[in-house]
Design a protein around this motif. Structure first.
Motif, PDB file in Angstrom:
ATOM      1  N   ASN A 144       0.744  -1.426   0.214  1.00 44.66           N
ATOM      2  CA  ASN A 144      -0.119  -0.402  -0.213  1.00 44.66           C
ATOM      3  C   ASN A 144       1.446   1.310   0.176  1.00 44.66           C
ATOM      4  N   GLY A 145       1.983   1.394   0.881  1.00 50.76           N
ATOM      5  CA  GLY A 145       2.931   2.177   1.092  1.00 50.76           C
ATOM      6  C   GLY A 145       3.122   2.625  -0.291  1.00 50.76           C
ATOM      7  N   LEU A 146       3.757   1.409  -0.863  1.00 50.00           N
ATOM      8  CA  LEU A 146       4.951   2.031  -1.707  1.00 50.00           C
ATOM      9  C   LEU A 146       3.884   2.526  -3.010  1.00 50.00           C
ATOM     10  N   LEU A 147       3.256   1.689  -3.458  1.00 46.45           N
ATOM     11  CA  LEU A 147       2.072   2.283  -4.474  1.00 46.45           C
ATOM     12  C   LEU A 147       0.835   3.597  -4.793  1.00 46.45           C
ATOM     13  N   TYR A 148       1.198   4.089  -3.494  1.00 49.08           N
ATOM     14  CA  TYR A 148       0.962   5.173  -2.898  1.00 49.08           C
ATOM     15  C   TYR A 148       1.805   6.357  -3.073  1.00 49.08           C
ATOM     16  N   ILE A 149       3.000   5.977  -3.388  1.00 47.67           N
ATOM     17  CA  ILE A 149       4.161   6.535  -3.338  1.00 47.67           C
ATOM     18  C   ILE A 149       4.194   7.205  -4.784  1.00 47.67           C
ATOM     19  N   TYR A 150       4.143   5.950  -5.257  1.00 42.51           N
ATOM     20  CA  TYR A 150       4.787   5.905  -6.678  1.00 42.51           C
ATOM     21  C   TYR A 150       3.436   6.534  -7.631  1.00 42.51           C
ATOM     22  N   ALA A 151       1.885   6.403  -6.578  1.00 38.82           N
ATOM     23  CA  ALA A 151       1.134   7.083  -7.613  1.00 38.82           C
ATOM     24  C   ALA A 151       1.002   8.315  -7.330  1.00 38.82           C
ATOM     25  N   CYS A 152       1.590   9.053  -6.546  1.00 37.85           N
ATOM     26  CA  CYS A 152       2.394  10.300  -5.679  1.00 37.85           C
ATOM     27  C   CYS A 152       2.553  10.960  -6.916  1.00 37.85           C
TER      28      CYS A 152
ATOM     29  N   ILE B  33      -7.493  -0.681  -7.122  1.00 39.08           N
ATOM     30  CA  ILE B  33      -6.268  -1.864  -7.124  1.00 39.08           C
ATOM     31  C   ILE B  33      -6.526  -3.215  -6.388  1.00 39.08           C
ATOM     32  N   PHE B  34      -6.375  -3.002  -4.875  1.00 39.73           N
ATOM     33  CA  PHE B  34      -6.852  -3.890  -3.700  1.00 39.73           C
ATOM     34  C   PHE B  34      -7.856  -4.190  -3.911  1.00 39.73           C
ATOM     35  N   VAL B  35      -9.190  -3.280  -4.213  1.00 40.31           N
ATOM     36  CA  VAL B  35     -10.305  -3.243  -3.884  1.00 40.31           C
ATOM     37  C   VAL B  35     -10.636  -4.800  -4.943  1.00 40.31           C
ATOM     38  N   TYR B  36      -9.883  -4.134  -6.032  1.00 39.77           N
ATOM     39  CA  TYR B  36     -10.300  -5.499  -7.285  1.00 39.77           C
ATOM     40  C   TYR B  36      -9.536  -6.448  -6.456  1.00 39.77           C
TER      41      TYR B  36
ATOM     42  N   SER C  27     -11.375  -9.159  -4.795  1.00 39.23           N
ATOM     43  CA  SER C  27     -12.809  -9.004  -5.221  1.00 39.23           C
ATOM     44  C   SER C  27     -12.614  -9.491  -6.769  1.00 39.23           C
ATOM     45  N   ASN C  28     -11.501 -10.323  -7.598  1.00 42.18           N
ATOM     46  CA  ASN C  28     -11.511 -11.531  -8.403  1.00 42.18           C
ATOM     47  C   ASN C  28     -10.333 -12.413  -7.822  1.00 42.18           C
ATOM     48  N   PRO C  29     -11.156 -13.385  -7.154  1.00 47.55           N
ATOM     49  CA  PRO C  29     -10.016 -13.796  -6.731  1.00 47.55           C
ATOM     50  C   PRO C  29      -9.629 -15.632  -7.369  1.00 47.55           C
ATOM     51  N   ASN C  30      -9.990 -15.307  -8.773  1.00 45.63           N
ATOM     52  CA  ASN C  30      -9.890 -15.765  -9.597  1.00 45.63           C
ATOM     53  C   ASN C  30      -8.796 -15.673 -10.731  1.00 45.63           C
ATOM     54  N   ILE C  31      -8.478 -14.132 -10.464  1.00 49.13           N
ATOM     55  CA  ILE C  31      -7.606 -13.700 -11.356  1.00 49.13           C
ATOM     56  C   ILE C  31      -5.756 -14.405 -11.163  1.00 49.13           C
ATOM     57  N   GLN C  32      -5.744 -14.276 -12.874  1.00 48.78           N
ATOM     58  CA  GLN C  32      -4.186 -14.988 -13.297  1.00 48.78           C
ATOM     59  C   GLN C  32      -3.455 -13.514 -13.117  1.00 48.78           C
ATOM     60  N   ILE C  33      -2.401 -13.780 -12.628  1.00 49.97           N
ATOM     61  CA  ILE C  33      -1.019 -12.849 -12.371  1.00 49.97           C
ATOM     62  C   ILE C  33       0.071 -13.790 -13.392  1.00 49.97           C
ATOM     63  N   LYS C  34       0.535 -13.459 -14.057  1.00 47.18           N
ATOM     64  CA  LYS C  34       1.767 -14.222 -14.107  1.00 47.18           C
ATOM     65  C   LYS C  34       3.136 -14.118 -14.477  1.00 47.18           C
ATOM     66  N   THR C  35       3.219 -12.655 -14.115  1.00 42.83           N
ATOM     67  CA  THR C  35       4.688 -12.303 -13.471  1.00 42.83           C
ATOM     68  C   THR C  35       4.956 -11.902 -11.337  1.00 42.83           C
ATOM     69  N   GLN C  36       5.668 -11.021 -11.547  1.00 43.06           N
ATOM     70  CA  GLN C  36       5.203 -11.526 -10.230  1.00 43.06           C
ATOM     71  C   GLN C  36       4.120 -10.720  -9.389  1.00 43.06           C
TER      72      GLN C  36
ATOM     73  N   TYR D 229       3.156  -6.871 -10.719  1.00 42.20           N
ATOM     74  CA  TYR D 229       1.073  -6.901 -11.676  1.00 42.20           C
ATOM     75  C   TYR D 229       1.004  -5.481 -10.508  1.00 42.20           C
ATOM     76  N   LEU D 230       1.426  -5.482  -9.317  1.00 45.91           N
ATOM     77  CA  LEU D 230       0.418  -4.235  -8.685  1.00 45.91           C
ATOM     78  C   LEU D 230       0.616  -3.084  -9.427  1.00 45.91           C
ATOM     79  N   TYR D 231       1.957  -3.242  -9.495  1.00 45.63           N
ATOM     80  CA  TYR D 231       2.493  -1.610 -10.259  1.00 45.63           C
ATOM     81  C   TYR D 231       1.777  -1.064 -11.616  1.00 45.63           C
ATOM     82  N   THR D 232       1.881  -2.594 -12.199  1.00 53.65           N
ATOM     83  CA  THR D 232       1.309  -2.131 -13.649  1.00 53.65           C
ATOM     84  C   THR D 232      -0.225  -2.037 -13.648  1.00 53.65           C
ATOM     85  N   ALA D 233      -1.103  -2.559 -12.412  1.00 55.25           N
ATOM     86  CA  ALA D 233      -2.079  -1.603 -12.486  1.00 55.25           C
ATOM     87  C   ALA D 233      -2.521  -0.641 -11.631  1.00 55.25           C
ATOM     88  N   VAL D 234      -1.417  -0.308 -11.297  1.00 61.47           N
ATOM     89  CA  VAL D 234      -1.702   1.566 -10.328  1.00 61.47           C
ATOM     90  C   VAL D 234      -1.359   2.631 -11.309  1.00 61.47           C
TER      91      VAL D 234
END
Length: 192
Positions: free
Chosen positions: A32-40, A56-59, A62-71, A75-80
């Motif tokens: 959370n903190g790292l992604l917030y700094i990145y977004a700011c 991003i965290f809500v998504y 809310s989507n437990p079947n999500i497939q992540i092909k990277t670290q 994925y989180l940085y790309t989503a942000v």
């Protein structure tokens, strides 16, 4: 230290997909903190940056079947980043768009070629960074993408300044070696 803190990102993600709320909370605490700094750094309004990260965290939850092909971190940085692009799209004024279109039409094809080369090189760098060992990659991304100092990184990750410095040095050596060979090959191909 709780047992969740000792788990890897991937292990936490698998537990979260099975509905483990504590695993999700640990993922949230880690990123959370790292992604917030990145977004700011990309969004001028801090509340908008916070909302983007929360979405991003809500998504994710809310989507437990999500497939992540990277670290998970990638994925989180790309989503942000993509969420920020959406935000920028919604907030961009029409005049900026028209000015950009006019600039593009005046500069011609050279801009397009440079843009494509730049995007390809950026993708190559992104790929090589993603192949770094996880600790080294996180430290490198915090330094180069989030523009944090070694001291800030050490504090956030609970490491010594020396460890952060050594990890950065190793990351730069690896990337320099891989990217230099790529550039030499590109130059050789252009000469022929």
């Amino acid at each position: 230290m709780s047992t969740y803190q000792s788990l890897t990102d991937h292990e936490l993600f698998v537990l979260m997909q099975d509905g483990d709320k504590c695993a999700f909370e640990e993922i949230y605490e880690r990123f959370n903190g790292l992604l917030y700094i990145y977004a700011c750094k990309m969004v001028p309004d801090r509340e908008d940056a916070r909302d983007i990260v929360q979405e991003i965290f809500v998504y994710l939850w809310s989507n437990p079947n999500i497939q992540i092909k990277t670290q998970l971190s990638s994925y989180l940085y790309t989503a942000v980043r993509y969420k920020i692009f959406d935000w920028l799209d919604k907030n961009k004024s029409r005049t900026n768009y028209l000015q950009s279109l006019e600039d593009f039409s005046q500069k011609g094809d050279y801009v397009t070629d440079d843009y494509i080369r730049e995007k390809e090189f950026a993708a190559l760098i992104e790929k090589e960074v993603s192949l770094l060992p996880s600790k080294m990659r996180v430290i490198f991304e915090m330094s180069r993408r989030q523009h944090l100092t070694q001291k800030e990184i050490a504090e956030i990750l609970h490491l010594s300044d020396k460890t952060v410095k050594k990890q950065m040095s190793n990351a730069l050596k690896v990337l320099r070696l891989k990217l230099t060979s790529f550039l030499l090959l590109a130059i050789i191909l252009l000469i022929k």
